[in-house]
Design a protein around this motif. Structure first.
Motif, mmCIF file in Angstrom:
data_model
loop_
_atom_site.group_PDB
_atom_site.id
_atom_site.type_symbol
_atom_site.label_atom_id
_atom_site.label_comp_id
_atom_site.label_asym_id
_atom_site.label_seq_id
_atom_site.Cartn_x
_atom_site.Cartn_y
_atom_site.Cartn_z
ATOM 1 N N THR A 100 0.778 0.375 -11.035
ATOM 2 C CA THR A 100 0.574 -0.100 -9.668
ATOM 3 C C THR A 100 0.498 1.073 -8.708
ATOM 4 O OG1 THR A 100 1.830 -2.087 -10.242
ATOM 5 C CG2 THR A 100 1.385 -1.728 -7.912
ATOM 6 N N GLU A 101 -0.658 1.744 -8.720
ATOM 7 C CA GLU A 101 -0.919 2.810 -7.752
ATOM 8 C C GLU A 101 -1.888 2.261 -6.705
ATOM 9 O OE1 GLU A 101 -4.438 3.943 -8.304
ATOM 10 O OE2 GLU A 101 -4.052 2.108 -9.423
ATOM 11 N N LEU A 102 -2.479 3.139 -5.918
ATOM 12 C CA LEU A 102 -3.286 2.684 -4.784
ATOM 13 C C LEU A 102 -4.414 1.732 -5.185
ATOM 14 C CD1 LEU A 102 -3.627 5.816 -2.461
ATOM 15 C CD2 LEU A 102 -2.731 3.566 -1.831
ATOM 16 N N THR A 103 -5.167 2.101 -6.201
ATOM 17 C CA THR A 103 -6.307 1.266 -6.582
ATOM 18 C C THR A 103 -5.854 -0.092 -7.095
ATOM 19 O OG1 THR A 103 -7.628 3.217 -7.120
ATOM 20 C CG2 THR A 103 -8.340 1.125 -8.062
ATOM 21 N N ARG A 104 -4.780 -0.107 -7.870
ATOM 22 C CA ARG A 104 -4.248 -1.370 -8.388
ATOM 23 C C ARG A 104 -3.782 -2.265 -7.236
ATOM 24 N NH1 ARG A 104 -4.403 -4.559 -12.992
ATOM 25 N NH2 ARG A 104 -2.442 -5.685 -13.247
ATOM 26 N N PHE A 161 0.830 -1.206 0.000
ATOM 27 C CA PHE A 161 0.000 0.000 0.000
ATOM 28 C C PHE A 161 0.869 1.263 0.000
ATOM 29 C CE2 PHE A 161 -3.487 -2.765 1.549
ATOM 30 C CZ PHE A 161 -4.483 -2.336 0.688
ATOM 31 N N LEU A 162 1.967 1.233 0.725
ATOM 32 C CA LEU A 162 2.859 2.393 0.759
ATOM 33 C C LEU A 162 3.496 2.634 -0.607
ATOM 34 C CD1 LEU A 162 4.616 1.991 4.239
ATOM 35 C CD2 LEU A 162 2.821 3.606 3.585
ATOM 36 N N ARG A 163 3.853 1.551 -1.292
ATOM 37 C CA ARG A 163 4.402 1.708 -2.645
ATOM 38 C C ARG A 163 3.336 2.253 -3.592
ATOM 39 N NH1 ARG A 163 7.563 -2.882 -1.238
ATOM 40 N NH2 ARG A 163 5.972 -4.354 -1.935
ATOM 41 N N GLY A 164 2.108 1.791 -3.408
ATOM 42 C CA GLY A 164 1.007 2.320 -4.222
ATOM 43 C C GLY A 164 0.761 3.787 -3.935
ATOM 44 N N LEU A 165 0.850 4.169 -2.667
ATOM 45 C CA LEU A 165 0.676 5.573 -2.292
ATOM 46 C C LEU A 165 1.774 6.430 -2.908
ATOM 47 C CD1 LEU A 165 -0.630 7.818 -0.616
ATOM 48 C CD2 LEU A 165 0.780 7.086 1.321
ATOM 49 N N GLU A 166 3.000 5.913 -2.861
ATOM 50 C CA GLU A 166 4.126 6.652 -3.452
ATOM 51 C C GLU A 166 3.904 6.864 -4.950
ATOM 52 O OE1 GLU A 166 9.013 6.278 -3.913
ATOM 53 O OE2 GLU A 166 7.838 4.638 -3.048
ATOM 54 N N ALA A 167 3.425 5.830 -5.631
ATOM 55 C CA ALA A 167 3.167 5.947 -7.068
ATOM 56 C C ALA A 167 2.052 6.947 -7.344
ATOM 57 C CB ALA A 167 2.810 4.582 -7.646
ATOM 58 N N THR A 168 0.998 6.903 -6.533
ATOM 59 C CA THR A 168 -0.113 7.844 -6.706
ATOM 60 C C THR A 168 0.362 9.280 -6.553
ATOM 61 O OG1 THR A 168 -1.816 6.278 -5.984
ATOM 62 C CG2 THR A 168 -2.304 8.615 -5.705
ATOM 63 N N LEU A 169 1.173 9.533 -5.538
ATOM 64 C CA LEU A 169 1.686 10.884 -5.319
ATOM 65 C C LEU A 169 2.608 11.315 -6.456
ATOM 66 C CD1 LEU A 169 2.458 10.714 -1.483
ATOM 67 C CD2 LEU A 169 0.562 11.903 -2.604
ATOM 68 N N LEU A 170 3.456 10.399 -6.916
ATOM 69 C CA LEU A 170 4.384 10.731 -7.996
ATOM 70 C C LEU A 170 3.634 11.083 -9.272
ATOM 71 C CD1 LEU A 170 7.233 10.923 -9.166
ATOM 72 C CD2 LEU A 170 7.118 8.460 -9.645
ATOM 73 N N TYR A 171 2.678 10.244 -9.672
ATOM 74 C CA TYR A 171 1.917 10.517 -10.894
ATOM 75 C C TYR A 171 1.072 11.781 -10.750
ATOM 76 C CZ TYR A 171 3.280 6.047 -12.887
ATOM 77 O OH TYR A 171 4.014 5.012 -13.399
ATOM 78 N N SER A 172 0.596 12.034 -9.551
ATOM 79 C CA SER A 172 -0.187 13.251 -9.318
ATOM 80 C C SER A 172 0.672 14.498 -9.505
ATOM 81 C CB SER A 172 -0.790 13.242 -7.909
ATOM 82 O OG SER A 172 -1.708 12.185 -7.749
ATOM 83 N N VAL A 173 1.852 14.499 -8.893
ATOM 84 C CA VAL A 173 2.739 15.663 -8.971
ATOM 85 C C VAL A 173 3.194 15.917 -10.405
ATOM 86 C CG1 VAL A 173 4.997 16.567 -8.301
ATOM 87 C CG2 VAL A 173 3.519 15.513 -6.579
#
Length: 222
Positions: free
Chosen positions: A170-174, A16-28
């Motif tokens: 592989t972000e949060l939802t994935r 989940f933390l890796r997914g959160l990191e990906a979500t934040l990265l793609y968002s920024v």
């Protein structure tokens, strides 16, 4: 039906933390691209060059008139068909940036038009060129006007990253989908990511309020 238990997610916290990191990265990254596209499109829509206005209007209409998911698929699957090979991460950033940029363009255009025309006339009377008046007088004032709507669009973009799971990002939802496929506990997994999205957007919204107040103080307003 098993009892509700968030404890079943503990072994998957690193995922989940890796997914959160990906979500934040793609968002920024998508936000940065969207700001550039949105500002350029807004200026094009206000241009005296008719073809430029038409192109900008067409882009905005297409983005606002089609689903974000279709746009993601179009970039990811369509680009290779014309010889442009993009990986999933690049396609994701481009698609989200283009989508959000279309909405930001209208927000920025409204902000620019919301600046008192007398400010423009004052700048020109001081000998500033049109470009200097835009960058030194109009845009700083327009920035304060567009902060609330821009922050709202950023929250939409963050939520839009959930669509990237459809192209195997592989972000949060994935991650939640993968965890559910193993644990068969959809309520716990999707509740966890719902809280994560909520907290991210709460920070974005609060940041927008802080920036708006800072800009107002800078202009001597309350």
């Amino acid at each position: 039906m098993p009892a509700f238990d968030l404890g079943v997610l503990l072994p998957y916290v690193p995922e989940f933390l890796r997914g959160l990191e990906a979500t934040l990265l793609y968002s920024v990254l998508s936000v940065a691209l969207a700001i550039v596209i949105g500002l350029a499109t807004a200026l094009a829509r206000l241009s005296d060059i008719a073809p430029l206005r038409w192109l900008a209007r067409g882009y905005v209409d297409v983005v606002r008139g089609t689903p974000a998911l279709v746009q993601i698929f179009f970039i990811y699957f369509g680009a290779p068909a014309i010889g442009i090979r993009l990986g999933a991460p690049t396609s994701a950033v481009i698609a989200l940036g283009l989508n959000s940029g279309g909405y930001l363009a209208e927000i920025f255009r409204a902000g620019i038009l919301g600046v008192d025309p007398g400010q423009v006339e004052a700048g020109r009377s001081l000998g500033m060129s049109r470009a200097q008046t835009l960058w030194r007088i109009v845009l700083p004032q327009a920035a304060r006007l567009v902060v609330p709507s821009t922050a709202g669009e950023f929250t939409n973009l963050v939520k839009g990253t959930s669509l990237l799971s459809t192209i195997s990002i592989t972000e949060l939802t994935r991650v939640a989908q993968q965890v559910v496929s193993v644990t068969f506990r959809p309520i716990e997994a999707y509740l966890a990511i719902a809280v994560a999205y909520f907290l991210i957007n709460a920070v974005v919204a609060q940041g927008g309020l802080w920036l708006e107040r800072a800009l107002r103080r800078g202009e001597g307003l309350r």
